[in-house]
Design a protein around this motif. Structure first.
Motif, PDB file in Angstrom:
ATOM      1  N   GLY A   1       0.954  -1.130   0.103  1.00  0.00           N
ATOM      2  CA  GLY A   1      -0.020  -0.082  -0.086  1.00  0.00           C
ATOM      3  C   GLY A   1       0.673   1.340   0.031  1.00  0.00           C
ATOM      4  O   GLY A   1       1.845   1.255   0.559  1.00  0.00           O
ATOM      5  N   CYS A   2       0.552   2.064  -0.761  1.00  0.00           N
ATOM      6  CA  CYS A   2       1.128   3.521  -0.888  1.00  0.00           C
ATOM      7  C   CYS A   2       0.452   4.562  -1.415  1.00  0.00           C
ATOM      8  O   CYS A   2      -0.577   4.268  -2.557  1.00  0.00           O
ATOM      9  CB  CYS A   2       2.383   3.340  -1.745  1.00  0.00           C
ATOM     10  N   PRO A   3       0.383   5.818  -0.884  1.00  0.00           N
ATOM     11  CA  PRO A   3      -0.773   6.639  -1.484  1.00  0.00           C
ATOM     12  C   PRO A   3      -0.029   7.659  -2.615  1.00  0.00           C
ATOM     13  O   PRO A   3      -0.657   8.393  -2.951  1.00  0.00           O
ATOM     14  CB  PRO A   3      -0.890   7.766  -0.252  1.00  0.00           C
ATOM     15  N   MET A   4       1.062   7.314  -2.612  1.00  0.00           N
ATOM     16  CA  MET A   4       1.744   8.026  -3.947  1.00  0.00           C
ATOM     17  C   MET A   4       1.689   7.125  -5.168  1.00  0.00           C
ATOM     18  O   MET A   4       1.649   5.896  -5.085  1.00  0.00           O
ATOM     19  CB  MET A   4       3.401   8.523  -3.642  1.00  0.00           C
ATOM     20  N   ARG A   5       2.213   7.819  -6.371  1.00  0.00           N
ATOM     21  CA  ARG A   5       2.204   7.037  -7.586  1.00  0.00           C
ATOM     22  C   ARG A   5       3.388   7.797  -8.319  1.00  0.00           C
ATOM     23  O   ARG A   5       3.354   8.463  -9.308  1.00  0.00           O
ATOM     24  CB  ARG A   5       0.917   7.310  -8.331  1.00  0.00           C
ATOM     25  N   CYS A   6       4.523   7.489  -7.893  1.00  0.00           N
ATOM     26  CA  CYS A   6       6.005   7.986  -8.485  1.00  0.00           C
ATOM     27  C   CYS A   6       6.095   7.484  -9.643  1.00  0.00           C
ATOM     28  O   CYS A   6       6.000   6.242  -9.881  1.00  0.00           O
ATOM     29  CB  CYS A   6       7.112   7.615  -7.388  1.00  0.00           C
ATOM     30  N   LEU A   7       6.280   8.269 -10.678  1.00  0.00           N
ATOM     31  CA  LEU A   7       6.504   7.900 -12.188  1.00  0.00           C
ATOM     32  C   LEU A   7       7.652   7.149 -12.326  1.00  0.00           C
ATOM     33  O   LEU A   7       7.702   5.881 -12.907  1.00  0.00           O
ATOM     34  CB  LEU A   7       6.850   9.135 -13.124  1.00  0.00           C
ATOM     35  N   TYR A   8       8.572   6.947 -11.315  1.00  0.00           N
ATOM     36  CA  TYR A   8       9.734   6.136 -11.198  1.00  0.00           C
ATOM     37  C   TYR A   8       9.836   4.867 -10.568  1.00  0.00           C
ATOM     38  O   TYR A   8      10.595   4.296 -10.326  1.00  0.00           O
ATOM     39  CB  TYR A   8      11.041   6.604 -11.233  1.00  0.00           C
ATOM     40  N   CYS A   9       8.725   4.664  -9.831  1.00  0.00           N
ATOM     41  CA  CYS A   9       8.318   3.493  -8.838  1.00  0.00           C
ATOM     42  C   CYS A   9       8.767   2.165  -9.419  1.00  0.00           C
ATOM     43  O   CYS A   9       8.324   1.996 -10.457  1.00  0.00           O
ATOM     44  CB  CYS A   9       6.850   3.318  -8.559  1.00  0.00           C
ATOM     45  N   HIS A  10       9.751   1.469  -8.636  1.00  0.00           N
ATOM     46  CA  HIS A  10      10.130   0.427  -9.038  1.00  0.00           C
ATOM     47  C   HIS A  10       9.437  -0.867  -8.298  1.00  0.00           C
ATOM     48  O   HIS A  10       9.819  -2.060  -8.627  1.00  0.00           O
ATOM     49  CB  HIS A  10      11.478   0.154  -9.084  1.00  0.00           C
TER      50      HIS A  10
ATOM     51  N   ASP B   1       3.640  -2.863  -7.781  1.00  0.00           N
ATOM     52  CA  ASP B   1       2.988  -3.908  -7.276  1.00  0.00           C
ATOM     53  C   ASP B   1       2.805  -3.920  -5.826  1.00  0.00           C
ATOM     54  O   ASP B   1       2.014  -4.408  -5.133  1.00  0.00           O
ATOM     55  CB  ASP B   1       3.723  -5.134  -7.583  1.00  0.00           C
ATOM     56  N   THR B   2       3.472  -2.942  -4.987  1.00  0.00           N
ATOM     57  CA  THR B   2       3.297  -2.727  -3.670  1.00  0.00           C
ATOM     58  C   THR B   2       2.229  -1.524  -3.389  1.00  0.00           C
ATOM     59  O   THR B   2       1.822  -1.411  -2.339  1.00  0.00           O
ATOM     60  CB  THR B   2       4.578  -2.240  -2.838  1.00  0.00           C
ATOM     61  N   GLN B   3       1.742  -0.805  -4.476  1.00  0.00           N
ATOM     62  CA  GLN B   3       1.008   0.301  -4.181  1.00  0.00           C
ATOM     63  C   GLN B   3      -0.283   0.109  -3.840  1.00  0.00           C
ATOM     64  O   GLN B   3      -0.930   0.823  -2.965  1.00  0.00           O
ATOM     65  CB  GLN B   3       0.987   1.114  -5.728  1.00  0.00           C
ATOM     66  N   ASN B   4      -0.962  -1.124  -4.417  1.00  0.00           N
ATOM     67  CA  ASN B   4      -2.388  -1.438  -3.918  1.00  0.00           C
ATOM     68  C   ASN B   4      -2.571  -1.889  -2.802  1.00  0.00           C
ATOM     69  O   ASN B   4      -1.991  -2.927  -2.384  1.00  0.00           O
ATOM     70  CB  ASN B   4      -2.846  -2.101  -5.078  1.00  0.00           C
TER      71      ASN B   4
ATOM     72  N   GLY C   1       8.690  -0.209   1.609  1.00  0.00           N
ATOM     73  CA  GLY C   1       7.139  -0.219   0.999  1.00  0.00           C
ATOM     74  C   GLY C   1       7.230  -0.194  -0.686  1.00  0.00           C
ATOM     75  O   GLY C   1       8.487  -0.507  -1.071  1.00  0.00           O
ATOM     76  N   GLY C   2       6.157   0.168  -1.142  1.00  0.00           N
ATOM     77  CA  GLY C   2       4.914   0.626  -0.268  1.00  0.00           C
ATOM     78  C   GLY C   2       5.333   1.846   0.576  1.00  0.00           C
ATOM     79  O   GLY C   2       6.237   2.387   0.872  1.00  0.00           O
ATOM     80  N   GLU C   3       4.430   1.947   1.421  1.00  0.00           N
ATOM     81  CA  GLU C   3       4.619   3.400   2.325  1.00  0.00           C
ATOM     82  C   GLU C   3       4.251   2.527   3.971  1.00  0.00           C
ATOM     83  O   GLU C   3       2.816   2.332   4.122  1.00  0.00           O
ATOM     84  CB  GLU C   3       3.567   4.236   2.027  1.00  0.00           C
TER      85      GLU C   3
ATOM     86  N   ILE D   1      13.022  12.289  -0.145  1.00  0.00           N
ATOM     87  CA  ILE D   1      12.446  13.649  -0.478  1.00  0.00           C
ATOM     88  C   ILE D   1      12.800  13.657  -1.940  1.00  0.00           C
ATOM     89  O   ILE D   1      13.543  13.540  -2.715  1.00  0.00           O
ATOM     90  CB  ILE D   1      13.381  14.747   0.108  1.00  0.00           C
ATOM     91  N   LYS D   2      11.593  13.567  -2.832  1.00  0.00           N
ATOM     92  CA  LYS D   2      11.425  13.417  -4.093  1.00  0.00           C
ATOM     93  C   LYS D   2      11.479  14.383  -5.061  1.00  0.00           C
ATOM     94  O   LYS D   2      12.015  14.592  -6.325  1.00  0.00           O
ATOM     95  CB  LYS D   2      10.238  12.775  -4.461  1.00  0.00           C
ATOM     96  N   HIS D   3      11.241  15.765  -4.546  1.00  0.00           N
ATOM     97  CA  HIS D   3      11.320  16.820  -5.274  1.00  0.00           C
ATOM     98  C   HIS D   3      11.352  18.332  -4.397  1.00  0.00           C
ATOM     99  O   HIS D   3      10.104  18.097  -3.525  1.00  0.00           O
ATOM    100  CB  HIS D   3      10.471  17.060  -6.593  1.00  0.00           C
TER     101      HIS D   3
HETATM  102  S1  SF4 Z   1       6.204   2.733  -3.332  1.00  0.00           S
HETATM  103 FE1  SF4 Z   1       7.803   4.337  -2.956  1.00  0.00          FE
HETATM  104  S2  SF4 Z   1       8.712   4.751  -4.935  1.00  0.00           S
HETATM  105 FE2  SF4 Z   1       6.569   3.588  -5.289  1.00  0.00          FE
HETATM  106  S3  SF4 Z   1       4.902   4.893  -5.439  1.00  0.00           S
HETATM  107 FE3  SF4 Z   1       5.256   4.811  -3.151  1.00  0.00          FE
HETATM  108  S4  SF4 Z   1       6.507   6.266  -2.635  1.00  0.00           S
HETATM  109 FE4  SF4 Z   1       6.764   6.172  -4.930  1.00  0.00          FE
END
Ligand code: SF4
Length: 240
Positions: free
Chosen positions: A27-36, A39-42, A74-76, A132-134
């Motif tokens: 689970g993660c509330p962000m959607r970083c363009l470079y997220c590697h 599969d952890t986001q949802n 994570g994820g977050e 810190i991403k930007h």
């Molecule tokens: S897991 Fe990390 S890199 Fe991926 S969307 Fe979340 S904060 Fe961004």
């Protein structure tokens, strides 16, 4: 209590000091363009474990973790802060070094209930790895989908509360790799009192394969990893 876990890594070497047992939370509330780790986001994915179960798995590796420890990533991880706090309580009881690798995006300086929980967590946390991403809020929103205000406020909170912190910054050509942006980040980190280290993480394309498997378009297709001289330049600005 149960936490949603994406996976474990038993011999991590890049998420904190020494050899780390790494717990990747789902689970993660962000959607970083470079997220590697897309599969952890949802938050609906992952497998449920109790803190006791995860501690027992991590402690099997205790003899390898001298000089290292356990990192929750994570994820977050702070989306499941109660789970992480309980896990760290168990690990500290066993003398294990604890680190949390977070984007800080769930922090809210005006949420008293959350602040109580974070203060409890940091009692059992030896190190926070904060991405810190930007530094520019509009660019941050384009890159991650959320504001950077809470993240910068979290960095200041950690500083004010004496929490040892490593700042991490992903260097991406055409997105974060601008001297002006890097200098602004350096000025910000210089004001923080508990930063032990700043790490430059060069963008890489190793996550691209996961997007393919998940049937989603890779957002940074065509963006190459930064050239060695740009990585050196960023290290000079941020770390020296
Ligand atoms: S897991 Fe990390 S890199 Fe991926 S969307 Fe979340 S904060 Fe961004």
């Amino acid at each position: 209590m149960k936490g949603k876990i994406h996976s474990f890594e038993s011999f991590g070497t890049v998420d904190g000091p020494g050899i780390r047992f790494v717990v990747f939370m789902q689970g993660c509330p962000m959607r970083c363009l470079y997220c590697h780790n897309p599969d952890t986001q949802n938050l609906s994915g992952g497998v449920e474990y109790t803190p006791e179960e995860v501690a027992a798995i991590a402690l099997k590796y205790k003899s390898y973790l001298k000089g290292g420890g356990v990192t929750v990533s994570g994820g977050e991880p702070l989306l499941q802060i109660d789970f992480v706090t309980d896990l760290f309580k168990l690990l500290k009881r066993e003398g294990v070094h604890t680190a949390v690798d977070t984007s800080g995006a769930t922090f809210r300086s005006n949420d008293e209930r959350l602040l109580v929980k974070i203060k409890e967590l940091i009692k059992y946390t030896d190190l926070v790895l904060l991405d810190i991403k930007h530094t520019d809020d509009e660019e941050h929103k384009k890159l991650t989908g959320v504001t950077n205000k809470n993240i910068l406020a979290f960095a200041e909170f950690l500083s004010e509360n004496g929490v040892k912190t490593w700042i991490r910054h992903v260097l991406v050509t055409g997105i974060t790799d601008f001297d002006e942006q890097l200098i602004k980040l350096r000025k910000f980190t210089d004001k923080l009192k508990t930063v032990e280290k700043v790490e430059v993480l060069p963008y890489h394309t190793m996550g691209e394969i996961k997007y393919k498997k998940m049937g989603i378009e890779y957002p940074l297709r065509g963006v190459n990893p930064p050239a060695p001289e740009r990585i050196e330049n960023a290290k000079k600005i941020l770390c020296e």
